[in-house]
Design a protein around this motif. Structure first.
Motif, mmCIF file in Angstrom:
data_model
loop_
_atom_site.group_PDB
_atom_site.id
_atom_site.type_symbol
_atom_site.label_atom_id
_atom_site.label_comp_id
_atom_site.label_asym_id
_atom_site.label_seq_id
_atom_site.Cartn_x
_atom_site.Cartn_y
_atom_site.Cartn_z
ATOM 1 N N ASP A 9 0.827 -1.205 0.000
ATOM 2 C CA ASP A 9 0.000 0.000 0.000
ATOM 3 C C ASP A 9 0.864 1.260 0.000
ATOM 4 O O ASP A 9 0.507 2.269 -0.587
ATOM 5 N N SER A 10 2.018 1.216 0.662
ATOM 6 C CA SER A 10 2.904 2.380 0.755
ATOM 7 C C SER A 10 3.644 2.655 -0.547
ATOM 8 O O SER A 10 3.808 3.803 -0.936
ATOM 9 N N VAL A 11 4.128 1.602 -1.217
ATOM 10 C CA VAL A 11 4.930 1.801 -2.432
ATOM 11 C C VAL A 11 4.091 1.730 -3.697
ATOM 12 O O VAL A 11 4.535 2.151 -4.750
ATOM 13 N N GLY A 12 2.891 1.193 -3.602
ATOM 14 C CA GLY A 12 2.018 1.087 -4.764
ATOM 15 C C GLY A 12 1.900 -0.340 -5.252
ATOM 16 O O GLY A 12 2.859 -1.119 -5.198
ATOM 17 N N ASP A 13 0.719 -0.698 -5.722
ATOM 18 C CA ASP A 13 0.444 -2.042 -6.205
ATOM 19 C C ASP A 13 1.311 -2.367 -7.423
ATOM 20 O O ASP A 13 1.442 -1.550 -8.328
ATOM 21 N N GLY A 14 1.919 -3.539 -7.439
ATOM 22 C CA GLY A 14 2.735 -3.974 -8.566
ATOM 23 C C GLY A 14 4.169 -3.488 -8.522
ATOM 24 O O GLY A 14 4.950 -3.776 -9.426
ATOM 25 N N ARG A 15 4.576 -2.758 -7.499
ATOM 26 C CA ARG A 15 5.933 -2.225 -7.422
ATOM 27 C C ARG A 15 6.853 -3.058 -6.528
ATOM 28 O O ARG A 15 8.058 -2.950 -6.608
ATOM 29 N N LEU A 16 6.277 -3.879 -5.674
ATOM 30 C CA LEU A 16 7.066 -4.707 -4.774
ATOM 31 C C LEU A 16 7.701 -5.836 -5.578
ATOM 32 O O LEU A 16 7.011 -6.641 -6.205
ATOM 33 N N THR A 17 9.045 -5.879 -5.619
ATOM 34 C CA THR A 17 9.737 -6.897 -6.405
ATOM 35 C C THR A 17 10.331 -8.011 -5.549
ATOM 36 O O THR A 17 10.643 -9.077 -6.055
ATOM 37 N N TYR A 18 10.504 -7.771 -4.259
ATOM 38 C CA TYR A 18 10.998 -8.798 -3.339
ATOM 39 C C TYR A 18 10.399 -8.542 -1.972
ATOM 40 O O TYR A 18 10.267 -7.390 -1.544
ATOM 41 N N TYR A 19 10.042 -9.625 -1.297
ATOM 42 C CA TYR A 19 9.528 -9.534 0.066
ATOM 43 C C TYR A 19 9.884 -10.836 0.776
ATOM 44 O O TYR A 19 9.504 -11.915 0.320
ATOM 45 N N GLY A 20 10.639 -10.729 1.859
ATOM 46 C CA GLY A 20 11.005 -11.915 2.623
ATOM 47 C C GLY A 20 11.089 -11.584 4.103
ATOM 48 O O GLY A 20 11.767 -10.630 4.494
ATOM 49 N N VAL A 21 10.353 -12.334 4.917
ATOM 50 C CA VAL A 21 10.362 -12.117 6.363
ATOM 51 C C VAL A 21 10.423 -13.460 7.076
ATOM 52 O O VAL A 21 10.160 -14.510 6.489
ATOM 53 N N ARG A 22 10.752 -13.379 8.376
ATOM 54 C CA ARG A 22 10.675 -14.574 9.207
ATOM 55 C C ARG A 22 10.264 -14.164 10.606
ATOM 56 O O ARG A 22 10.593 -13.068 11.077
ATOM 57 N N PHE A 23 9.501 -15.037 11.224
ATOM 58 C CA PHE A 23 9.113 -14.808 12.612
ATOM 59 C C PHE A 23 10.284 -15.192 13.502
ATOM 60 O O PHE A 23 10.881 -16.254 13.324
ATOM 61 N N VAL A 24 10.622 -14.330 14.453
ATOM 62 C CA VAL A 24 11.751 -14.581 15.344
ATOM 63 C C VAL A 24 11.297 -14.817 16.779
ATOM 64 O O VAL A 24 12.109 -15.229 17.613
ATOM 65 N N ASN A 25 10.027 -14.561 17.070
ATOM 66 C CA ASN A 25 9.442 -14.842 18.380
ATOM 67 C C ASN A 25 7.961 -15.115 18.216
ATOM 68 O O ASN A 25 7.353 -14.777 17.205
ATOM 69 N N GLN A 26 7.387 -15.726 19.250
ATOM 70 C CA GLN A 26 5.965 -16.077 19.260
ATOM 71 C C GLN A 26 5.088 -14.831 19.309
ATOM 72 O O GLN A 26 5.410 -13.873 20.009
ATOM 73 N N VAL A 27 4.002 -14.860 18.561
ATOM 74 C CA VAL A 27 2.973 -13.826 18.632
ATOM 75 C C VAL A 27 1.754 -14.467 19.270
ATOM 76 O O VAL A 27 1.317 -15.538 18.856
ATOM 77 N N TRP A 28 1.214 -13.798 20.293
ATOM 78 C CA TRP A 28 0.094 -14.344 21.052
ATOM 79 C C TRP A 28 -1.165 -13.539 20.792
ATOM 80 O O TRP A 28 -1.096 -12.333 20.533
ATOM 81 N N PRO A 29 -2.345 -14.185 20.887
ATOM 82 C CA PRO A 29 -3.595 -13.423 20.789
ATOM 83 C C PRO A 29 -3.593 -12.298 21.822
ATOM 84 O O PRO A 29 -3.179 -12.492 22.963
ATOM 85 N N GLY A 30 -4.017 -11.131 21.411
ATOM 86 C CA GLY A 30 -4.043 -9.976 22.300
ATOM 87 C C GLY A 30 -2.789 -9.123 22.250
ATOM 88 O O GLY A 30 -2.773 -8.024 22.807
ATOM 89 N N ASP A 31 -1.709 -9.612 21.606
ATOM 90 C CA ASP A 31 -0.499 -8.797 21.462
ATOM 91 C C ASP A 31 -0.812 -7.543 20.647
ATOM 92 O O ASP A 31 -1.630 -7.568 19.726
#
Length: 75
Positions: A9-31
């Motif tokens: 949404d920030s850079v515009g649709d169709g402009r994202l050429t790479y996206y890679g993430v990883r979770f490094v800790n647990q996310v809990w309901p209510g966080d």
């Protein structure tokens, strides 16, 4: 993934050429999560300008729960 939609949404649709993430800790309901994208570099590539982003998400205790990188074309 929520952060991908935020960045797209920030850079515009169709402009994202790479996206890679990883979770490094647990996310809990209510966080409460805070997503950030910082510009790591702006460079010329294939006759156009691209931006490299560093992505992170922290919880309410400011503990990292997600980290990653993205690249987007700028026109």
């Amino acid at each position: 993934v929520g952060s991908e939609m935020c960045i797209r949404d920030s850079v515009g649709d169709g402009r994202l050429t790479y996206y890679g993430v990883r979770f490094v800790n647990q996310v809990w309901p209510g966080d409460t999560l805070t997503a950030r994208a910082e510009v790591a570099a702006v460079r010329e590539e294939d006759g156009g300008t691209v931006v490299d982003l560093t992505i992170s998400t922290t919880n309410q205790d400011e503990k990292f729960v997600l980290t990653g990188n993205a690249t987007a074309r700028l026109d």
